[in-house]
Design an enzyme around this catalytic site. Sequence first.
Site, short mmCIF file in Angstrom:
data_model
loop_
_atom_site.label_atom_id
_atom_site.label_comp_id
_atom_site.label_asym_id
_atom_site.label_seq_id
_atom_site.Cartn_x
_atom_site.Cartn_y
_atom_site.Cartn_z
CB ILE A 13 45.64 71.55 -8.71
CG1 ILE A 13 46.03 72.14 -10.07
CG2 ILE A 13 45.97 72.52 -7.59
CD1 ILE A 13 45.14 73.29 -10.53
CD GLU A 14 48.47 65.10 -5.77
OE1 GLU A 14 49.28 65.17 -4.82
OE2 GLU A 14 48.40 64.14 -6.55
CD GLU A 57 41.90 63.50 -16.47
OE1 GLU A 57 42.85 64.09 -15.94
OE2 GLU A 57 41.80 62.26 -16.52
CB CYS A 92 41.94 64.83 -12.58
SG CYS A 92 41.72 63.48 -11.40
CB CYS A 94 38.17 62.59 -15.20
SG CYS A 94 39.11 63.64 -14.07
N1 THU Z 1 45.12 62.16 -11.89
C1 THU Z 1 44.84 62.97 -12.94
O1 THU Z 1 45.13 64.17 -12.90
N2 THU Z 1 44.22 62.44 -14.01
C2 THU Z 1 43.92 61.11 -14.16
O2 THU Z 1 43.34 60.73 -15.14
C3 THU Z 1 44.34 60.16 -13.12
C4 THU Z 1 44.77 60.75 -11.84
C5 THU Z 1 45.81 62.72 -10.73
C6 THU Z 1 45.00 62.83 -9.48
C7 THU Z 1 46.08 62.86 -8.43
O3 THU Z 1 46.57 64.18 -8.30
C8 THU Z 1 47.19 62.01 -9.00
O4 THU Z 1 46.92 61.91 -10.38
C9 THU Z 1 47.28 60.62 -8.40
O5 THU Z 1 46.05 60.00 -8.41
#
Ligand code: THU
Length: 129
Positions: free
Chosen positions: A43-44, A55, A53, A89
């Site tokens: 969720i950005e 996880e 992220c 993470c």
């Molecule tokens: N991201 C994750 O959700 N998990 C990961 O293990 C690597 C990166 C997301 C963060 C961001 O929203 C997008 O991927 C690009 O970095």
Amino acid sequence: MTDLELVRLALNARKNSYSPYSKYSVGAALLCGDDSIFLGCNIENASYPCGICAERTAMSKALSEGKKSFKTIAIAGSSGQKCTPCGLCRQFMFEFAPELRILCSDSEGNFSVKKLNELLPEGFGPHSL
Ligand code: THU
């Protein structure tokens, strides 16, 4: 629940990803010690560092529902590269499950099996204090 089934849940969990900035959707499926499953996605945010992220979303949902034991997490990205957990993470999850199994999947469901303490060797945790 097989590893492949957990990876498929992670692939499906990408559907709720909010990732307009990176355009890289990620899904996670966390298998808890009691065999319950929690899903998550990335969720950005317009203020980039506020994003979370997939996880950490999944594990925070489980923790907030009282889960304390975690067996395996599947993480699925949306490119041809297998999605490995970011450093933040790794640290977050190490606090609760240093022995966690991690299934790192690409967008097609091809995955590698890792252990968290392999991805974060000599990690700093509660017993370090
Ligand atoms: N991201 C994750 O959700 N998990 C990961 O293990 C690597 C990166 C997301 C963060 C961001 O929203 C997008 O991927 C690009 O970095």
